[in-house]
Design a protein around this motif. Structure first.
Motif, mmCIF file in Angstrom:
data_model
loop_
_atom_site.group_PDB
_atom_site.id
_atom_site.type_symbol
_atom_site.label_atom_id
_atom_site.label_comp_id
_atom_site.label_asym_id
_atom_site.label_seq_id
_atom_site.Cartn_x
_atom_site.Cartn_y
_atom_site.Cartn_z
ATOM 1 N N ASN A 46 34.987 -52.468 114.476
ATOM 2 C CA ASN A 46 36.158 -52.220 115.312
ATOM 3 C C ASN A 46 37.291 -53.121 114.850
ATOM 4 N N ASN A 47 38.222 -52.555 114.113
ATOM 5 C CA ASN A 47 39.341 -53.335 113.589
ATOM 6 C C ASN A 47 40.659 -52.941 114.247
ATOM 7 N N SER A 48 40.595 -52.580 115.527
ATOM 8 C CA SER A 48 41.785 -52.088 116.207
ATOM 9 C C SER A 48 42.795 -53.192 116.482
ATOM 10 N N SER A 49 42.340 -54.432 116.570
ATOM 11 C CA SER A 49 43.248 -55.532 116.881
ATOM 12 C C SER A 49 43.470 -56.401 115.654
ATOM 13 N N PRO A 55 33.359 -60.769 118.770
ATOM 14 C CA PRO A 55 34.559 -59.974 118.510
ATOM 15 C C PRO A 55 35.614 -60.227 119.585
ATOM 16 N N GLY A 56 36.854 -60.260 119.167
ATOM 17 C CA GLY A 56 37.938 -60.488 120.108
ATOM 18 C C GLY A 56 38.309 -61.939 120.298
ATOM 19 N N SER A 61 37.662 -59.835 113.968
ATOM 20 C CA SER A 61 36.975 -58.559 114.164
ATOM 21 C C SER A 61 35.813 -58.337 113.218
ATOM 22 N N SER A 62 35.646 -59.164 112.195
ATOM 23 C CA SER A 62 34.591 -58.941 111.218
ATOM 24 C C SER A 62 33.211 -58.951 111.850
ATOM 25 N N SER A 63 32.998 -59.804 112.848
ATOM 26 C CA SER A 63 31.679 -59.946 113.451
ATOM 27 C C SER A 63 31.365 -58.848 114.459
ATOM 28 N N SER A 64 32.242 -57.849 114.591
ATOM 29 C CA SER A 64 31.996 -56.763 115.541
ATOM 30 C C SER A 64 31.146 -55.653 114.945
ATOM 31 N N LYS A 65 30.606 -55.860 113.758
ATOM 32 C CA LYS A 65 29.811 -54.827 113.098
ATOM 33 C C LYS A 65 28.652 -54.365 113.967
ATOM 34 N N GLY A 69 28.412 -70.698 124.424
ATOM 35 C CA GLY A 69 29.534 -70.054 125.092
ATOM 36 C C GLY A 69 29.138 -68.887 125.971
ATOM 37 N N GLU A 70 30.129 -68.381 126.702
ATOM 38 C CA GLU A 70 29.929 -67.253 127.604
ATOM 39 C C GLU A 70 30.664 -66.025 127.062
ATOM 40 N N GLU A 71 31.884 -65.782 127.567
ATOM 41 C CA GLU A 71 32.645 -64.627 127.092
ATOM 42 C C GLU A 71 32.966 -64.752 125.602
ATOM 43 N N ILE A 72 33.406 -65.931 125.204
ATOM 44 C CA ILE A 72 33.669 -66.184 123.785
ATOM 45 C C ILE A 72 32.466 -66.946 123.242
#
Length: 228
Positions: A152-155, A58-59, A160-164, A91-94
């Motif tokens: 989380n669809n705030s942005s 996410p992000g 954001s789909s994978s933030s489930k 990857g790390e952060e992303i």
């Protein structure tokens, strides 16, 4: 990292299965980005059909997601030369996940194969009781958060789909500063299966690597990392 799994069989290089694998993985980066950070699809027919999935953290901005998925897919093609089943977290952060198989896996909890990386340094024995008390509570709360099915669809400017099923957090602990943790499940599994996957990884660490100052456990259905 990657896991090439030969238990489900092997294929001949340049066969129909191999060609379908290359095709579905080559289109995965654009499909994942176009579908808000998560895509599950297939290519081919019958025994030559290849099922593939890609997911970004996410992000992740679209270009970062595309780059990560492309790198993961390319690595799988280079390293898993003839295995019909493989997955790779990169990857790390992303971070991102790419997975393919000769069998449909959408909606299925898959715990094996798995990979483990751990910090060789130990928590001091005199600090373990207090540390473990904080750590256990923090992990339990994070699993609950990660396995809830709230998106989380705030942005609107990021995927954001994978933030489930995703949670990233930090908690203070005496002597050692902060504990940081990241948990992520694929969005196709149920909330209960996500919880089970993460609990399996936390329990695995507690059983085999107690007292180590961090671990990464990679499974086809979930990602778990904590560190100081």
């Amino acid at each position: 990292d990657y896991t090439c799994n030969a238990t489900d069989g092997m294929f001949k290089p340049n066969s129909s299965y191999d060609n379908n694998r290359r095709l579905v993985l080559s289109t995965l980066p654009s499909n994942v980005t176009a579908h808000d950070g998560y895509f599950n699809g297939s290519n081919g027919l019958g025994p030559d059909r290849v099922y593939a999935m890609g997911m970004c953290a996410p992000g992740a901005k679209p270009d970062a997601c595309t780059s990560c998925i492309n790198g993961a897919a390319r690595n799988l093609l280079q390293i898993c030369l003839n295995q019909t089943n493989a997955f790779l977290w990169l990857g790390e952060e992303i971070h991102c996940l790419v997975r393919y198989s000769n069998r449909s896996f959408s909606g299925l909890l898959v715990l094996k194969p798995y990979q483990v990386y751990f910090n060789y340094m130990d928590i001091e024995k005199n600090d373990r009781k207090e540390f473990d008390s904080v750590w256990d509570g923090f992990m339990a709360r994070t699993i609950t958060r990660a396995s809830s099915s709230v998106r989380n669809n705030s942005s609107t400017s990021s995927l954001s789909s994978s933030s489930k099923y995703y949670a990233k957090d930090v908690a203070p602990v005496p002597v050692y500063g902060d504990i940081s943790v990241l948990m992520h499940c694929t969005p196709d599994v149920s909330s209960q299966d996500c919880k089970l996957c993460l609990e399996s990884s936390v329990d695995y660490y507690k059983r085999w690597y107690p007292g180590k100052r961090g671990v990464i456990i990679l499974r086809p259905s979930c990602f778990f990392r904590w560190e100081l």
